[in-house]
Scaffold this motif. Structure first.
Motif, PDB file in Angstrom:
ATOM      1  N   ALA A   1     -33.853  23.581 -35.685  1.00 22.40           N
ATOM      2  CA  ALA A   1     -33.357  24.954 -35.613  1.00 22.40           C
ATOM      3  C   ALA A   1     -32.053  25.151 -36.364  1.00 22.40           C
ATOM      4  CB  ALA A   1     -33.182  25.377 -34.153  1.00 22.40           C
ATOM      5  N   GLY A   2     -31.420  24.066 -36.796  1.00 21.74           N
ATOM      6  CA  GLY A   2     -30.141  24.192 -37.485  1.00 21.74           C
ATOM      7  C   GLY A   2     -29.032  24.688 -36.575  1.00 21.74           C
ATOM      8  N   LEU A   3     -29.146  24.438 -35.272  1.00 26.10           N
ATOM      9  CA  LEU A   3     -28.155  24.895 -34.302  1.00 26.10           C
ATOM     10  C   LEU A   3     -27.502  23.712 -33.610  1.00 26.10           C
ATOM     11  CD1 LEU A   3     -30.236  27.641 -32.481  1.00 26.10           C
ATOM     12  CD2 LEU A   3     -28.407  28.031 -34.107  1.00 26.10           C
ATOM     13  N   ASP A   4     -26.364  23.981 -32.997  1.00 27.30           N
ATOM     14  CA  ASP A   4     -25.811  22.976 -32.091  1.00 27.30           C
ATOM     15  C   ASP A   4     -25.762  23.588 -30.691  1.00 27.30           C
ATOM     16  OD1 ASP A   4     -23.471  24.508 -31.869  1.00 27.30           O
ATOM     17  OD2 ASP A   4     -22.346  23.267 -33.254  1.00 27.30           O
ATOM     18  N   LEU A   5     -25.558  22.770 -29.690  1.00 30.90           N
ATOM     19  CA  LEU A   5     -25.611  23.247 -28.312  1.00 30.90           C
ATOM     20  C   LEU A   5     -24.553  24.302 -28.015  1.00 30.90           C
ATOM     21  CD1 LEU A   5     -26.456  20.010 -26.328  1.00 30.90           C
ATOM     22  CD2 LEU A   5     -27.896  21.981 -26.718  1.00 30.90           C
TER      23      LEU A   5
ATOM     24  N   HIS B   1     -23.247  30.106 -26.773  1.00 30.98           N
ATOM     25  CA  HIS B   1     -22.715  31.410 -27.166  1.00 30.98           C
ATOM     26  C   HIS B   1     -23.823  32.452 -27.241  1.00 30.98           C
ATOM     27  CE1 HIS B   1     -18.504  30.626 -27.936  1.00 30.98           C
ATOM     28  NE2 HIS B   1     -18.834  29.504 -28.555  1.00 30.98           N
ATOM     29  N   SER B   2     -24.953  32.057 -27.791  1.00 31.83           N
ATOM     30  CA  SER B   2     -26.075  32.981 -27.921  1.00 31.83           C
ATOM     31  C   SER B   2     -26.569  33.449 -26.553  1.00 31.83           C
ATOM     32  CB  SER B   2     -27.212  32.294 -28.686  1.00 31.83           C
ATOM     33  OG  SER B   2     -28.328  33.125 -28.768  1.00 31.83           O
ATOM     34  N   ALA B   3     -26.700  32.527 -25.612  1.00 28.02           N
ATOM     35  CA  ALA B   3     -27.153  32.895 -24.268  1.00 28.02           C
ATOM     36  C   ALA B   3     -26.165  33.840 -23.597  1.00 28.02           C
ATOM     37  CB  ALA B   3     -27.351  31.639 -23.427  1.00 28.02           C
ATOM     38  N   ALA B   4     -24.886  33.572 -23.725  1.00 26.14           N
ATOM     39  CA  ALA B   4     -23.869  34.428 -23.115  1.00 26.14           C
ATOM     40  C   ALA B   4     -23.859  35.812 -23.757  1.00 26.14           C
ATOM     41  CB  ALA B   4     -22.494  33.784 -23.218  1.00 26.14           C
ATOM     42  N   THR B   5     -24.076  35.875 -25.058  1.00 33.50           N
ATOM     43  CA  THR B   5     -24.129  37.157 -25.760  1.00 33.50           C
ATOM     44  C   THR B   5     -25.314  37.978 -25.271  1.00 33.50           C
ATOM     45  OG1 THR B   5     -23.048  36.218 -27.687  1.00 33.50           O
ATOM     46  CG2 THR B   5     -24.260  38.261 -28.022  1.00 33.50           C
TER      47      THR B   5
ATOM     48  N   VAL C   1     -24.917  42.416 -17.998  1.00 33.58           N
ATOM     49  CA  VAL C   1     -24.588  41.533 -16.885  1.00 33.58           C
ATOM     50  C   VAL C   1     -23.067  41.595 -16.712  1.00 33.58           C
ATOM     51  CG1 VAL C   1     -24.532  39.111 -16.165  1.00 33.58           C
ATOM     52  CG2 VAL C   1     -26.576  40.044 -17.240  1.00 33.58           C
ATOM     53  N   PRO C   2     -22.567  41.717 -15.491  1.00 29.06           N
ATOM     54  CA  PRO C   2     -21.120  41.814 -15.275  1.00 29.06           C
ATOM     55  C   PRO C   2     -20.368  40.589 -15.799  1.00 29.06           C
ATOM     56  CG  PRO C   2     -22.299  42.409 -13.280  1.00 29.06           C
ATOM     57  CD  PRO C   2     -23.311  41.867 -14.243  1.00 29.06           C
ATOM     58  N   LEU C   3     -19.147  40.839 -16.246  1.00 31.82           N
ATOM     59  CA  LEU C   3     -18.312  39.788 -16.816  1.00 31.82           C
ATOM     60  C   LEU C   3     -18.130  38.616 -15.858  1.00 31.82           C
ATOM     61  CD1 LEU C   3     -16.501  38.814 -19.142  1.00 31.82           C
ATOM     62  CD2 LEU C   3     -14.624  40.050 -18.055  1.00 31.82           C
ATOM     63  N   GLN C   4     -17.978  38.889 -14.569  1.00 30.05           N
ATOM     64  CA  GLN C   4     -17.782  37.812 -13.601  1.00 30.05           C
ATOM     65  C   GLN C   4     -18.973  36.861 -13.580  1.00 30.05           C
ATOM     66  OE1 GLN C   4     -17.494  41.028 -12.960  1.00 30.05           O
ATOM     67  NE2 GLN C   4     -15.514  41.440 -12.027  1.00 30.05           N
ATOM     68  N   LEU C   5     -20.189  37.389 -13.716  1.00 27.98           N
ATOM     69  CA  LEU C   5     -21.376  36.529 -13.721  1.00 27.98           C
ATOM     70  C   LEU C   5     -21.466  35.723 -15.008  1.00 27.98           C
ATOM     71  CD1 LEU C   5     -24.029  38.862 -12.070  1.00 27.98           C
ATOM     72  CD2 LEU C   5     -22.765  36.968 -11.052  1.00 27.98           C
ATOM     73  N   ILE C   6     -21.095  36.327 -16.133  1.00 31.69           N
ATOM     74  CA  ILE C   6     -21.078  35.589 -17.398  1.00 31.69           C
ATOM     75  C   ILE C   6     -20.063  34.460 -17.312  1.00 31.69           C
ATOM     76  CG2 ILE C   6     -20.569  35.719 -19.870  1.00 31.69           C
ATOM     77  CD1 ILE C   6     -21.657  38.597 -19.784  1.00 31.69           C
ATOM     78  N   MET C   7     -18.909  34.748 -16.714  1.00 25.94           N
ATOM     79  CA  MET C   7     -17.892  33.705 -16.546  1.00 25.94           C
ATOM     80  C   MET C   7     -18.415  32.572 -15.677  1.00 25.94           C
ATOM     81  SD  MET C   7     -14.414  35.897 -16.045  1.00 25.94           S
ATOM     82  CE  MET C   7     -13.496  34.456 -15.547  1.00 25.94           C
ATOM     83  N   GLY C   8     -19.141  32.906 -14.629  1.00 22.08           N
ATOM     84  CA  GLY C   8     -19.707  31.872 -13.771  1.00 22.08           C
ATOM     85  C   GLY C   8     -20.725  31.020 -14.493  1.00 22.08           C
ATOM     86  N   LYS C   9     -21.551  31.659 -15.304  1.00 25.59           N
ATOM     87  CA  LYS C   9     -22.592  30.931 -16.032  1.00 25.59           C
ATOM     88  C   LYS C   9     -21.999  30.037 -17.121  1.00 25.59           C
ATOM     89  CE  LYS C   9     -26.849  30.036 -17.075  1.00 25.59           C
ATOM     90  NZ  LYS C   9     -27.526  29.059 -16.251  1.00 25.59           N
TER      91      LYS C   9
END
Length: 106
Positions: free
Chosen positions: A41-45, A50-54, A61-69
């Motif tokens: 895929a030419g990607l790194d983890l 970053h892609s999942a969080a974006t 999704v609320p910022l607090q949940l993104i921070m938790g994840k």
């Protein structure tokens, strides 16, 4: 979770926590995942993280949940993933100032 192509043989069975309960396949190690993502895929983890969080931010999704994840401690570092679009901003505006049933006539 990244899984192996085959189920492990009994002699090499990993810990129960490293086996998918649905497929019975073993979880791949970090180094193996890193090599496969780069090769196919030419990607790194980190890019994948970053892609999942974006994607979470795009689905409001609320910022607090993104921070938790993502395990960010500071909201400023996690805010880069939250980029509200025009529809989200219009929704918030509607909550703060609902439209009057009687529009002003000039």
């Amino acid at each position: 979770m990244f899984l192996s192509e085959r189920r492990p043989v009994p002699a090499r069975r990993p810990a129960t926590a490293d086996i998918c309960p649905h497929t019975g396949r073993a979880r791949l190690g970090y180094d193996r995942v890193r090599v496969l993502l780069d090769k196919y895929a030419g990607l790194d983890l980190h890019q994948l993280r970053h892609s999942a969080a974006t994607h979470l931010g795009e689905t409001e999704v609320p910022l607090q949940l993104i921070m938790g994840k993502t395990r960010h401690k500071n909201p400023r570092t996690a805010m880069r993933y939250v980029k509200p679009g025009p529809e989200a901003i219009a929704k918030v505006t509607e909550v703060l100032a609902p439209r009057s049933p009687y529009p002003l006539i000039n």
